[in-house]
Design an enzyme around this catalytic site. Structure first.
Site, PDB file in Angstrom:
ATOM      1  N   LYS A 183       0.887  -1.177   0.000  1.00  0.00           N
ATOM      2  CA  LYS A 183       0.000   0.000   0.000  1.00  0.00           C
ATOM      3  C   LYS A 183       0.919   1.220   0.000  1.00  0.00           C
ATOM      4  O   LYS A 183       1.446   1.612   1.036  1.00  0.00           O
ATOM      5  CB  LYS A 183      -0.880  -0.025   1.242  1.00  0.00           C
TER       6      LYS A 183
ATOM      7  N   GLU B  48       7.776   0.831  12.393  1.00  0.00           N
ATOM      8  CA  GLU B  48       8.891   1.790  12.462  1.00  0.00           C
ATOM      9  C   GLU B  48       8.250   3.157  12.436  1.00  0.00           C
ATOM     10  O   GLU B  48       7.619   3.523  11.436  1.00  0.00           O
ATOM     11  CB  GLU B  48       9.806   1.631  11.237  1.00  0.00           C
TER      12      GLU B  48
ATOM     13  N   GLU C 164       7.331  15.972  16.792  1.00  0.00           N
ATOM     14  CA  GLU C 164       8.040  15.761  15.524  1.00  0.00           C
ATOM     15  C   GLU C 164       7.510  16.777  14.503  1.00  0.00           C
ATOM     16  O   GLU C 164       6.327  16.752  14.146  1.00  0.00           O
ATOM     17  CB  GLU C 164       7.782  14.330  15.029  1.00  0.00           C
TER      18      GLU C 164
ATOM     19  N   CYS D 194      12.762  10.571   9.300  1.00  0.00           N
ATOM     20  CA  CYS D 194      12.453  10.162  10.675  1.00  0.00           C
ATOM     21  C   CYS D 194      13.676  10.315  11.575  1.00  0.00           C
ATOM     22  O   CYS D 194      13.562  10.551  12.772  1.00  0.00           O
ATOM     23  CB  CYS D 194      11.972   8.727  10.692  1.00  0.00           C
TER      24      CYS D 194
END
Ligand code: NAD
Length: 489
Positions: free
Chosen positions: A179, A254, A391, A288
């Site tokens: 996906k 993750e 973040e 990330c």
């Protein structure tokens, strides 16, 4: 005028539109132009893709091949990726806004091919174990493929991160449904035809495009899916684990990060300044692992900031297709608004903006509508502030001065995230000491984002669970099975 691509699902070895014929638009962050119309899949499309992967796993030729035969096909797949590097890299430049010099020339496309060939080689080296029980019994262990594996990836490094999962999934003998991220689906959309060209049987690799909450959820909750490998935000990772729990699928996530880049006063600034710049602004800070909290020891604060601000200001922000460009646009309007809201928050709260904080002046007319932002540096001494805790995922770095090693460790660990950390010092003992104290999956000392595909990669705390890389990936994508044989009379 850009050609508008039609991007279809890939199911059972062919391109197919979504079952209801619906599409969604993808625009380029370079200029906001429409670049693709992509199939917007539904539960029905997820069902079709899973059925194809199920059939290929249960009854197809893939599982009957020897490891060498499977690995040969994967090595061919890696070669095709290299042959098509220009096309793949250009798509990511257009779709994500990545500077072309980071994608094609020695960058992410090479790594993507390596993700496939590395695991092809690795699978050939794997072996089981034997556990004799005296002369009465013997146990031996095999590592079988898990089954139908769903791979879900984020928009920031779409092709590389998908191949990072696809390599071990296929090398272990699984079949997959991918996906792709709906914001940047173009390069990943090619993986089905690349697999087919490499001789991988139909049904082994399937791709369904669409919204995470719709088709993504249909896949993660699907009864006929055995495993989910996810990379993305912590928020979505939580939803996915809940959705996958209904059938006890294997799940690895993750997730997000808020890495600290610690500059001790004995660091070599000739290395630390460009290193911290790279950690902060690679991929427009949409990584990330980005070193988005910059901890600087107070006695070198002025010297460090003078050099760091000068390098950030010298950055060339602009069209990613230009080989001189250091930093392209932010991926989308939503992300641009999100990142800008943190800068507004900093201004409203009286924080000092040392560089950037606005769109660049004098963007050429043809890209003036793109989502560009200057490399931004904010002096944000309170480690608890929103800007140091959340973040941001953009070209924004917050600077936190500190005095002692103990204080630095405390600040670094004051985070819900634990993906990575970076330490700059010429004192080796201190480097080891601090590395041991930081709660994170990866620590780099005097460098950043140096990758060896054998090592464990993943997050502590809310940065995820599980590890990827070498044997860690192969363990996840296989089911260890013990076979116990009676040998006594
Ligand atoms: P996201 O979580 O919004 O989306 C990631 C993927 O999940 C997309 O393909 C999306 O369509 C899908 N998705 C969304 N909702 C879903 C649902 N309910 N069910 C199934 N799938 C669903 O993340 P993003 O905004 O695309 O990416 C940015 C995030 O990814 C950041 O937090 C970043 O730190 C993280 N990231 C982590 C790593 C890592 O290795 N730890 C690497 C890259 C990015």
């Amino acid at each position: 005028m850009t050609n508008i691509r039609q991007v279809y699902n890939w199911i059972n070895g062919e391109y197919v539109p979504a079952s209801n014929g619906e599409t969604f638009d993808v625009t380029t962050p370079i200029s906001q132009e429409l670049i693709a119309e992509v199939s917007e899949s539904t539960q029905e499309d997820a069902d079709r893709a899973v059925a194809a992967a199920r059939e290929a796993f249960d009854n197809g030729p893939w599982g009957k091949l020897t490891v060498k035969e499977r690995s040969d096909k994967l090595r061919r797949m890696a070669e095709i990726i290299i042959e098509r590097a220009e096309e793949i890299g250009t798509l990511d430049a257009m779709d994500v806004g990545k500077p072309i010099r980071n994608t094609v020339q020695g960058g992410e496309v090479d790594r993507s091919a390596n993700n496939i060939s590395f695991f092809a080689d690795y699978a050939e080296m794997m072996h089981g174990e034997a556990f004799p029980m005296g002369k009465d019994y013997i146990n031996y262990t095999t590592y079988d493929p898990v089954g139908v594996s769903v791979l879900i990836t984020p928009w920031n490094i779409p092709f590389m991160l998908t191949t990072w999962k696809l390599g071990p999934a296929l090398a272990a003998g699984n079949t997959v449904v991918i996906k792709p991220p709906e914001v940047t689906p173009l390069s990943v959309a090619l993986l089905g035809e690349i697999a087919k060209e490499a001789g991988i049987p139909d049904g082994v690799v399937n791709i369904v495009h669409g919204k995470g909450g719709v088709v993504g959820n249909a896949l993660t909750s699907h009864e006929a899916v055995d495993l989910v490998s996810f990379t993305g935000s912590t928020k979505t990772g939580t939803i996915i684990q809940q959705s996958a729990a209904n059938t006890q699928k294997k799940v690895s996530v993750e997730l997000g990060g808020k890495a600290a880049d610690i500059i001790f006063s004995d660091a070599d600034l000739k290395k630390a300044v460009p290193g911290a710049i790279r950690a902060a602004y690679t991929n427009t800070g949409q990584v990330c692992l980005a070193g988005s909290r910059l901890l600087v020891q107070e006695d070198i604060l002025d010297a460090f900031l003078e050099a760091f601000v000068a390098e950030a200001k010298a950055f060339k922000v602009g069209d990613p297709n230009d080989v001189d460009t250091d930093m392209g646009p932010i991926v989308s309007e939503d992300q641009f608004q999100k990142v800008s809201s943190y800068i507004d928050w900093a201004k409203d709260n009286g924080l000092e903006i040392l560089a950037g904080g606005k769109r660049p002046d004098n963007l050429p007319e043809e890209i003036s509508e793109g989502y560009y932002l200057e490399p931004t540096i904010i002096l944000a001494p309170d480690p608890n502030s929103k800007i140091n805790q959340e973040e941001i995922f953009g070209p924004v770095v917050s600077v936190i001065p500190f005095q002692t090693e103990e204080e630095a460790i405390k600040i670094v660990n004051n985070s819900i995230y634990g993906l990575d950390g970076v330490i700059w010092t010429e004192n080796l003992a201190k480097a080891h000491r601090v590395a041991h104290e930081i709660k994170a999956g990866t620590i780099w000392i005097n460098d950043w984002f140096v990758r060896d595909l054998r090592v464990p990669f993943g997050g502590a705390k809310q940065s995820g669970n599980g590890r990827e890389g070498g044997r860690f990936s192969m363990e996840f994508f296989t089911e260890a099975k013990n076979i116990c044989i009676r040998i006594k009379d």
